[in-house]
Design a protein around this motif. Structure first.
Motif, mmCIF file in Angstrom:
data_model
loop_
_atom_site.group_PDB
_atom_site.id
_atom_site.type_symbol
_atom_site.label_atom_id
_atom_site.label_comp_id
_atom_site.label_asym_id
_atom_site.label_seq_id
_atom_site.Cartn_x
_atom_site.Cartn_y
_atom_site.Cartn_z
ATOM 1 N N SER A 9 -5.030 6.488 5.602
ATOM 2 C CA SER A 9 -3.890 6.769 4.724
ATOM 3 C C SER A 9 -3.180 8.025 5.168
ATOM 4 O O SER A 9 -3.758 8.893 5.853
ATOM 5 N N SER B 155 0.803 -1.220 0.000
ATOM 6 C CA SER B 155 0.000 0.000 0.000
ATOM 7 C C SER B 155 0.832 1.265 0.000
ATOM 8 O O SER B 155 0.315 2.353 0.251
ATOM 9 N N GLN C 159 -1.078 3.322 3.368
ATOM 10 C CA GLN C 159 -2.417 3.019 3.947
ATOM 11 C C GLN C 159 -2.271 1.878 4.930
ATOM 12 O O GLN C 159 -1.583 0.886 4.653
#
Length: 400
Positions: free
Chosen positions: A87, A35, A81
């Motif tokens: 995030s 992520s 994230q």
């Protein structure tokens, strides 16, 4: 946070740059390994993806990036994230620059190789996307070894070399701009320096005197101090007629010379190598023609014993003084004997007196100062014994 590159770092277009991101979560939530993404953003706030970073250990992600951007200022952005979907992002400012480029040439060019010791000028032609004024200096190399640099563009970016020895060389250059960026090494400029062409060596001897019209062998010794060079040898007579010599063996060359022109001749031997270097040496010889007899006279009629005979010869010589004398032999032998002591003036005359009866062969011989001789045709003189006279006498008787 973005740990690499640092804030304000200079990135180079076309050069791989390591990007490093450290990601932590205040809630100690798990950060999804897939992520973390990286972006760059221009001043116009257009964000462009660089790509996904790869986790290499806890809290650390990396990615290599080779920017292909125009010159300018950019913002690097990292976004992450956590496992709950929250995030966060961080950014750092960088500057992107392009490396200068450079080409190199030599004077003289490779098509006109110089001769050692050579003077060579290396001329670089650098360019920079920021403009020519952004070039700080140019470094010059010979066969990979640093020679020196030129930091002033006045008169061009050059580097002079002097007293360059014979050999083959590869020259290169690197341009450095005001930001410290170095160009890639230029394509090599190759140049060969030729060894100096030392002239050949030649020597020969000639006789001091040769006879006109007679073949004389002239021999020269010639060699070349430069390994691999070949030579030829020619002779000339008083700078006019030229005749080549034939190689005999090793360094020996010879030719045949003959001249019908009496007098002094300057014979020159010239050695020429395959690169055009020549060496000449001259010697003087004299061509001597034998003396000439124009006429020789002797009595043609028979003589009587104890008579006299006048012998005369007319002669000449081109260059030297000559002397004439007369020789004879009787019918009892074929060996000539000298009649007189000779003379140097022409005509030369000799009175042969009290010649005994017999048959004689006479001739004139003229000899010059070099010992060359010319004999006249031979003449026969016949000397007869006196006629047999009847003896005479008287008789007297006593008277009664």
């Amino acid at each position: 946070s973005i740990s690499s590159p640092s804030s304000g770092a200079l990135l180079v277009t076309g050069t791989s740059t390591p990007l490093a991101v450290t990601v932590t979560d205040p809630d100690n939530d798990v950060i999804n390994s897939e992520s973390v993404y990286l972006y760059y953003q221009t001043s116009s706030e257009i964000k462009t993806s660089i790509g996904q970073a790869t986790q290499i250990q806890t809290n650390s992600w990396q990615r290599s990036w080779t920017p292909s951007l125009s010159l300018g200022s950019y913002t690097l952005i990292a976004e992450a994230q956590d496992s709950k979907g929250a995030s966060g992002s961080t950014s750092t400012a960088v500057t992107v620059d392009q490396k200068p480029t450079v080409t190199l040439s030599t004077t003289p060019a490779s098509s006109s190789p110089p001769t050692a010791p050579a003077t060579i000028t290396l001329t670089a032609s650098p360019s920079d996307p920021d403009g020519a004024s952004d070039i700080s200096r140019v470094e010059f190399y010979k066969d990979g070894t640093y020679l020196g640099s030129d930091s002033s563009s006045a008169g061009g970016w050059t580097y002079p070399l002097t007293n360059v020895g014979a050999g083959s060389y590869s020259f290169t250059a690197i341009a450095i701009d005001n930001s410290g960026l170095s160009s890639d090494t230029s394509s090599p400029a190759s140049l060969s320096v030729i060894a100096p062409n030392n002239p050949p060596l030649v020597s020969f001897t000639v006789p001091s005197v040769i006879t006109s019209g007679v073949d004389t062998i002239l021999t020269a010794t010639a060699s070349d101090p430069d390994a691999g060079d070949t030579i030829s040898v020619s002779f000339s007579d008083t700078g006019t007629s030229t005749f080549s010599a034939t190689s005999q063996s090793g360094t020996s060359y010879r030719t045949t010379f003959a001249s019908s022109t009496s007098g002094s001749h300057t014979i020159t031997a010239t050695a020429t190598d395959n690169r055009g270097a020549t060496t000449s040496i001259s010697k003087v010889l004299r061509v001597n023609a034998p003396p000439r007899i124009t006429s020789f006279t002797a009595p043609s009629s028979e003589l009587t014993a104890l008579a006299s005979a006048t012998l005369s010869v007319v002669f000449s010589d081109d260059t030297l003084s000559s002397s004439a004398r007369f020789l004879y032999h009787s019918s009892a032998t074929s060996t000539f004997t000298t009649l007189d002591s000779g003379g140097t003036s022409s005509p030369h005359t000799f009175a042969w007196t009290s010649i005994p009866a017999g048959t004689y062969t006479v001739k004139a011989r003229v000899t010059d100062a070099d010992g060359l001789t010319t004999d006249s045709s031979e003449r026969t003189i016949t000397v007869n014994a006196p006629a047999n006279k009847i003896p005479s006498g008287s008789l007297s008787c006593p008277s009664d």
